[in-house]
Design a protein around this motif. Structure first.
Motif, PDB file in Angstrom:
ATOM      1  N   VAL A 174       0.857  -1.180   0.000  1.00 12.51           N
ATOM      2  CA  VAL A 174       0.000   0.000   0.000  1.00 12.51           C
ATOM      3  C   VAL A 174       0.898   1.238   0.000  1.00 12.51           C
ATOM      4  O   VAL A 174       1.659   1.463   0.948  1.00 12.51           O
ATOM      5  CB  VAL A 174      -0.927   0.007   1.245  1.00 12.51           C
ATOM      6  N   LEU A 175       0.814   2.027  -1.074  1.00 13.34           N
ATOM      7  CA  LEU A 175       1.641   3.235  -1.187  1.00 13.34           C
ATOM      8  C   LEU A 175       0.846   4.406  -0.625  1.00 13.34           C
ATOM      9  O   LEU A 175      -0.120   4.859  -1.248  1.00 13.34           O
ATOM     10  CB  LEU A 175       2.017   3.486  -2.647  1.00 13.34           C
ATOM     11  N   GLY A 176       1.209   4.886   0.555  1.00 12.40           N
ATOM     12  CA  GLY A 176       0.487   5.973   1.206  1.00 12.40           C
ATOM     13  C   GLY A 176      -0.360   5.445   2.345  1.00 12.40           C
ATOM     14  O   GLY A 176      -1.242   4.610   2.128  1.00 12.40           O
ATOM     15  N   ILE A 197       2.735  -1.136   4.354  1.00 11.08           N
ATOM     16  CA  ILE A 197       2.306   0.235   4.039  1.00 11.08           C
ATOM     17  C   ILE A 197       3.565   1.085   3.917  1.00 11.08           C
ATOM     18  O   ILE A 197       4.417   1.064   4.813  1.00 11.08           O
ATOM     19  CB  ILE A 197       1.444   0.852   5.161  1.00 11.08           C
ATOM     20  N   MET A 198       3.668   1.858   2.836  1.00 11.61           N
ATOM     21  CA  MET A 198       4.795   2.785   2.687  1.00 11.61           C
ATOM     22  C   MET A 198       4.300   4.218   2.775  1.00 11.61           C
ATOM     23  O   MET A 198       3.287   4.571   2.146  1.00 11.61           O
ATOM     24  CB  MET A 198       5.467   2.578   1.345  1.00 11.61           C
ATOM     25  N   ASP A 199       5.032   5.025   3.515  1.00  4.76           N
ATOM     26  CA  ASP A 199       4.683   6.437   3.622  1.00  4.76           C
ATOM     27  C   ASP A 199       5.991   7.201   3.829  1.00  4.76           C
ATOM     28  O   ASP A 199       7.060   6.599   4.036  1.00  4.76           O
ATOM     29  CB  ASP A 199       3.709   6.673   4.784  1.00  4.76           C
ATOM     30  N   ARG A 204       3.154   9.392  11.098  1.00  8.88           N
ATOM     31  CA  ARG A 204       2.008   8.609  10.637  1.00  8.88           C
ATOM     32  C   ARG A 204       2.326   7.107  10.725  1.00  8.88           C
ATOM     33  O   ARG A 204       1.510   6.307  11.177  1.00  8.88           O
ATOM     34  CB  ARG A 204       1.694   9.009   9.181  1.00  8.88           C
ATOM     35  N   MET A 205       3.544   6.731  10.326  1.00 14.81           N
ATOM     36  CA  MET A 205       3.912   5.305  10.363  1.00 14.81           C
ATOM     37  C   MET A 205       4.030   4.818  11.804  1.00 14.81           C
ATOM     38  O   MET A 205       3.686   3.672  12.122  1.00 14.81           O
ATOM     39  CB  MET A 205       5.210   5.085   9.588  1.00 14.81           C
ATOM     40  N   PHE A 220       9.539   2.915   5.130  1.00 13.66           N
ATOM     41  CA  PHE A 220       9.691   4.268   4.576  1.00 13.66           C
ATOM     42  C   PHE A 220       9.703   4.189   3.052  1.00 13.66           C
ATOM     43  O   PHE A 220      10.366   3.333   2.471  1.00 13.66           O
ATOM     44  CB  PHE A 220      10.980   4.924   5.092  1.00 13.66           C
ATOM     45  N   SER A 221       8.955   5.118   2.438  1.00 13.51           N
ATOM     46  CA  SER A 221       8.811   5.092   0.984  1.00 13.51           C
ATOM     47  C   SER A 221       9.975   5.807   0.299  1.00 13.51           C
ATOM     48  O   SER A 221      10.136   7.020   0.444  1.00 13.51           O
ATOM     49  CB  SER A 221       7.487   5.782   0.613  1.00 13.51           C
TER      50      SER A 221
END
Ligand SMILES: NC(=O)c1ccc[n+]([C@@H]2O[C@H](COP(=O)([O-])OP(=O)(O)OC[C@H]3O[C@@H](n4cnc5c(N)ncnc54)[C@H](O)[C@@H]3O)[C@@H](O)[C@H]2O)c1
Length: 369
Positions: A174-176, A197-199, A204-205, A220-221
């Protein structure tokens, strides 16, 4: 007393309605007159008799509704044939997305209406309360759709996200990790998939790490991590947003080479241009296409597919404002509530939303009430 009009949505594949029968009941009890276009609620299971039973009047055509109403309540941005029906000084409460449509902006300015946009109404938490429910729905739906297109007969790899004993589970990237991403991840994790999940927002993470189930982790994205996880994932959800800007492009056409044939991308961020280079907007009637053996699902109005849930979620959020607006006026409400004032994008021929003015290089006039 205000005359409230609810037309049938005319945008392709749009089945939602701006007011439920219970909303009509509340407004008529408040002393307003409610006019509903015949069949307006049929797409989401509310027939004309249900509105009539609570005191609303059914009118046969859109022309009748726009002509009689002081205030229009609907869902999607007015289509060209609707813009032509807007009356000078009429209040129109709906999604507009003006920044994406100069003709609509010019049309509403010319017609002299008060355009009150769901998507720019703010709250004290820094969120957009009339947009959030649709992001929640799109996020949850993205996994439902992704799971379907992972099925072999639909063109996918033939993967069951939850796996079975002795067989590995599906993998979801999941990007974002905002509203869409969190809802998507929660559904995928609930089905038993392995979820990343990447953000880029570490706070937020941190929050997600604390609250999400253990089969969901955060990374981390950055381009390297994305490439690595594209090779890992069966299903990729695009859910990034930089407010007010085009979505950042995180997956290039070349990056698709890292993905397994039959993998699926659901680019929910397509309404902001998409975060996958090869994404182009599709419709519910023709939702997917394939590039380099990767199935792409890029429907611009995903919540329309679950029109009944979406209508309920949307009207739960809009109804308090419909009620306030009907019992007061846009001017009065804006003078006492800056969050409501943020929703007024055009006011009797003036453009009162700065980003929209900048997007179309049109003169901006601050709202004066
Ligand atoms: N297609 C549809 O029907 C539909 C429906 C609802 C929402 N949307 C769209 O979905 C998108 C997401 O909406 P939302 O409500 O979740 O937004 P949001 O603001 O709640 O979340 C966006 C997240 O993206 C993160 N982000 C920004 N840049 C990033 C990057 N480079 N890498 C990874 N993460 C990054 C942000 O930190 C944030 O957490 C928006 O474009 C929205 O318009 C589409």
């Amino acid at each position: 007393m205000t005359i409230v009009g609810v037309p049938t949505e005319v945008k392709k594949d749009e089945y939602r309605v701006g007011l439920r029968p219970v909303g009509a009941e509340i407004l008529t009890k408040d002393g307003h007159d409610v006019y509903i276009q015949a069949g307006a609620g049929m797409g989401c299971g509310y027939d004309d008799a249900m509105y009539e039973a609570v005191g609303a009047t059914i009118l046969p055509t859109a022309e009748d509704i726009w002509a009689v109403a002081d205030m229009i309540v609907k869902v999607k941005e007015p289509q060209p044939q609707e813009v032509a029906l807007i009356k000078n000084g009429q209040t129109v409460f709906t999604y507009f997305h003006f920044a994406a449509d100069k003709d609509l902006t010019l049309g509403c300015l010319e017609r002299g209406c008060i355009s009150v946009a769901y998507e720019t109404l703010t709250d004290d938490h820094g969120t957009l309360p009339l947009l959030t429910p649709m992001s929640e729905i799109a996020g949850k739906l993205s996994i439902q759709e992704g799971a379907k297109y992972l099925e072999r007969p639909q063109g996918g790899r033939g993967i069951l996200l939850g796996g079975v004993p002795g067989v590995d589970v599906g993998r979801v990237l999941v990007l974002g990790g905002g509203v869409v991403g969190t809802c998507a991840a929660r559904v995928a994790a609930g089905m038993g998939a392995d979820v990343v999940i990447m953000d880029i927002n570490i706070d937020r993470m941190r929050h997600l790490d604390e609250w999400m189930p253990s089969n969901c982790r955060t990374i981390f994205s950055d381009p390297e991590a994305i490439r690595e996880h594209l090779a890992w994932a069966d299903l990729v959800i695009g859910a990034v947003l930089i407010p007010g800007a085009k979505a950042p492009s995180l997956v290039s056409e070349t990056d698709l080479d890292y993905m397994n044939p039959g993998s699926v991308i659901v680019d929910v961020a397509i309404d902001q241009g998409g975060c996958v280079e090869t994404a182009k907007v599709t419709t519910h009637s023709d939702p997917i296409y394939t590039v380099k053996d990767v199935v792409h699902y890029c429907v611009g109005n995903m919540p329309g597919a679950v029109a009944r849930t979406s209508t309920q979620a949307l009207t739960n959020a809009t109804m308090p404002w419909v009620r306030k607006l009907a019992s007061s006026s846009a001017d009065k409400l804006a003078s006492v509530d800056h969050h409501f004032a943020n929703a007024i994008n055009t006011n009797r021929g003036t453009l009162t939303n700065l980003p929209v003015a900048e997007a179309h290089d049109l003169p901006f006039e601050p709202l004066t009430v």
